[in-house]
Design a protein around this motif. Structure first.
Motif, mmCIF file in Angstrom:
data_model
loop_
_atom_site.group_PDB
_atom_site.id
_atom_site.type_symbol
_atom_site.label_atom_id
_atom_site.label_comp_id
_atom_site.label_asym_id
_atom_site.label_seq_id
_atom_site.Cartn_x
_atom_site.Cartn_y
_atom_site.Cartn_z
ATOM 1 N N ARG A 1 43.674 64.653 55.397
ATOM 2 C CA ARG A 1 44.327 63.769 55.865
ATOM 3 C C ARG A 1 43.397 61.795 55.470
ATOM 4 N N GLY A 2 42.358 61.843 55.669
ATOM 5 C CA GLY A 2 42.059 60.757 55.325
ATOM 6 C C GLY A 2 41.292 60.092 54.056
ATOM 7 N N LEU A 3 41.796 61.184 53.121
ATOM 8 C CA LEU A 3 41.778 61.269 51.474
ATOM 9 C C LEU A 3 42.710 60.919 51.276
ATOM 10 N N ASP A 4 44.443 61.213 51.926
ATOM 11 C CA ASP A 4 45.274 60.943 51.396
ATOM 12 C C ASP A 4 45.255 59.288 51.715
ATOM 13 N N GLY A 5 45.104 59.331 52.681
ATOM 14 C CA GLY A 5 44.753 57.797 53.399
ATOM 15 C C GLY A 5 44.609 56.626 52.602
ATOM 16 N N LEU B 1 44.630 41.426 37.098
ATOM 17 C CA LEU B 1 44.885 42.806 38.170
ATOM 18 C C LEU B 1 45.684 44.282 36.794
ATOM 19 N N VAL B 2 45.353 43.779 35.595
ATOM 20 C CA VAL B 2 45.921 44.857 34.780
ATOM 21 C C VAL B 2 44.634 46.721 35.492
ATOM 22 N N CYS B 3 43.356 45.202 35.524
ATOM 23 C CA CYS B 3 41.770 46.435 35.693
ATOM 24 C C CYS B 3 42.165 46.972 37.152
ATOM 25 N N TYR B 4 42.280 46.376 37.369
ATOM 26 C CA TYR B 4 42.542 46.836 39.509
ATOM 27 C C TYR B 4 43.804 47.988 39.576
ATOM 28 N N ILE B 5 44.912 47.686 38.978
ATOM 29 C CA ILE B 5 46.031 48.715 38.834
ATOM 30 C C ILE B 5 45.594 50.328 37.700
ATOM 31 N N THR B 6 44.981 49.891 37.393
ATOM 32 C CA THR B 6 44.625 50.951 36.100
ATOM 33 C C THR B 6 43.729 51.791 37.054
ATOM 34 N N TYR B 7 42.331 50.890 36.816
ATOM 35 C CA TYR B 7 41.546 52.503 38.261
ATOM 36 C C TYR B 7 42.308 52.671 38.872
ATOM 37 N N LEU B 8 42.370 51.729 39.763
ATOM 38 C CA LEU B 8 43.469 52.085 41.457
ATOM 39 C C LEU B 8 44.439 52.685 41.310
ATOM 40 N N GLY B 9 45.267 53.155 40.031
ATOM 41 C CA GLY B 9 45.864 53.837 39.717
ATOM 42 C C GLY B 9 45.649 55.577 39.832
ATOM 43 N N ALA B 10 44.541 55.578 38.481
ATOM 44 C CA ALA B 10 43.858 56.514 37.914
ATOM 45 C C ALA B 10 43.301 57.347 39.105
ATOM 46 N N ALA B 11 42.747 56.436 40.204
ATOM 47 C CA ALA B 11 41.673 57.290 40.807
ATOM 48 C C ALA B 11 42.845 57.998 41.711
ATOM 49 N N ALA B 12 43.780 57.227 42.181
ATOM 50 C CA ALA B 12 44.922 57.935 43.554
ATOM 51 C C ALA B 12 44.959 59.439 42.161
ATOM 52 N N GLY B 13 45.543 59.148 41.327
ATOM 53 C CA GLY B 13 46.512 59.871 40.393
ATOM 54 C C GLY B 13 45.740 61.116 39.946
ATOM 55 N N ILE B 14 44.192 61.180 40.072
ATOM 56 C CA ILE B 14 43.476 62.457 40.056
ATOM 57 C C ILE B 14 43.123 63.194 41.298
ATOM 58 N N HIS B 15 42.912 61.959 42.628
ATOM 59 C CA HIS B 15 43.573 62.833 43.856
ATOM 60 C C HIS B 15 45.282 63.761 44.365
ATOM 61 N N GLU B 16 46.193 63.193 43.603
ATOM 62 C CA GLU B 16 47.591 63.537 43.845
ATOM 63 C C GLU B 16 47.740 64.504 42.810
ATOM 64 N N ASN B 17 46.831 64.382 41.914
ATOM 65 C CA ASN B 17 47.161 65.810 40.952
ATOM 66 C C ASN B 17 48.026 65.310 40.603
ATOM 67 N N THR B 18 48.200 64.270 40.545
ATOM 68 C CA THR B 18 49.559 63.842 38.667
ATOM 69 C C THR B 18 48.918 63.054 37.694
ATOM 70 N N HIS B 19 47.561 62.969 37.952
ATOM 71 C CA HIS B 19 46.980 62.448 36.262
ATOM 72 C C HIS B 19 47.169 63.406 35.391
ATOM 73 N N CYS C 1 44.750 52.840 47.461
ATOM 74 C CA CYS C 1 44.853 52.377 46.810
ATOM 75 C C CYS C 1 45.728 52.175 45.272
ATOM 76 N N MET C 2 47.263 53.000 46.388
ATOM 77 C CA MET C 2 48.398 52.940 45.273
ATOM 78 C C MET C 2 49.202 51.719 46.362
ATOM 79 N N LEU C 3 48.499 51.148 47.213
ATOM 80 C CA LEU C 3 49.474 50.203 48.001
ATOM 81 C C LEU C 3 48.390 48.786 47.956
ATOM 82 N N ALA C 4 47.423 49.294 47.329
ATOM 83 C CA ALA C 4 46.332 47.824 46.666
ATOM 84 C C ALA C 4 46.956 47.695 44.903
ATOM 85 N N ALA C 5 47.196 48.697 44.485
ATOM 86 C CA ALA C 5 47.610 48.246 42.975
ATOM 87 C C ALA C 5 49.036 48.176 42.972
ATOM 88 N N SER C 6 50.514 48.690 43.923
ATOM 89 C CA SER C 6 51.453 48.006 43.932
ATOM 90 C C SER C 6 51.458 46.618 44.207
#
Length: 176
Positions: free
Chosen positions: A13-17, A61-79, A22-27
């Motif tokens: 749950r903590g990792l989900d948060g 901003l593109v760097c943050y969007i890409t990197y934070l989105g990629a990390a969240a994608g790895i956690h969510e198994n959507t990468h 990460c997705m909020l910051a990227a958004s």
């Protein structure tokens, strides 16, 4: 289906948060990116005074969007991942391969952190043109991504090892 230990559920749950953060910051960065490009178009064609800082801010901003989105994608198994062969090998071999993949990804994240720390320190004295902030702010996004990938896949590897030692499979987020 066996119940996961309580500490494992709380950690997940903590990792989900953290992933949601990460997705909020990227958004938010994406909204700022779109708004600044609106300002660029307005400044160029209405005011006839192009704001030159928008390009540098967009790159940051593109760097943050890409990197934070990629990390969240790895956690969510959507990468991006190719699972056809792994899934075709059977449950036991597949679970061992998932563990190996998590360990390799965690090692990659750790290497990324180590390399980015050096880049971060190197870029601190160089300023981003037009923004007048240290170049290290651009490198910080890659450093965060490496750390997040290490934490997300490293914890998943630990969960897999514990579950394999107990003779059961670990079911991660996004698994079918």
């Amino acid at each position: 289906m066996e119940q996961k230990p309580r500490w494992m559920e709380r950690t997940e749950r903590g990792l989900d948060g953290l992933s949601a953060l990460c997705m909020l910051a990227a958004s938010i960065a994406l909204v700022i990116l779109v708004a600044t490009f609106g300002w660029l178009v307005f400044g160029r064609y209405v005011l006839n005074a192009t704001p030159t800082w928008v390009e540098q801010l967009a790159l940051l901003l593109v760097c943050y969007i890409t990197y934070l989105g990629a990390a969240a994608g790895i956690h969510e198994n959507t990468h991006l991942g190719v699972t056809l062969f792994r899934d075709a090998l059977g449950a036991r071999i597949s679970s061992v391969l998932k563990l190996v993949i998590d360990i390799v990804l965690a090692a990659f994240g750790l290497i990324m952190v180590i390399a980015c720390i050096e880049l971060f320190n190197f870029g601190w004295s160089t300023m981003l043109p037009m923004l007048d902030i240290p170049e290290s702010f651009r490198t910080l996004s890659a450093l965060l991504c490496g750390g997040l990938v290490f934490v997300f896949t490293g914890s998943r590897a630990v969960f897999r090892i514990i579950c394999l030692a107990q003779g059961r499979n670990y079911t991660e987020k996004g698994a079918v």
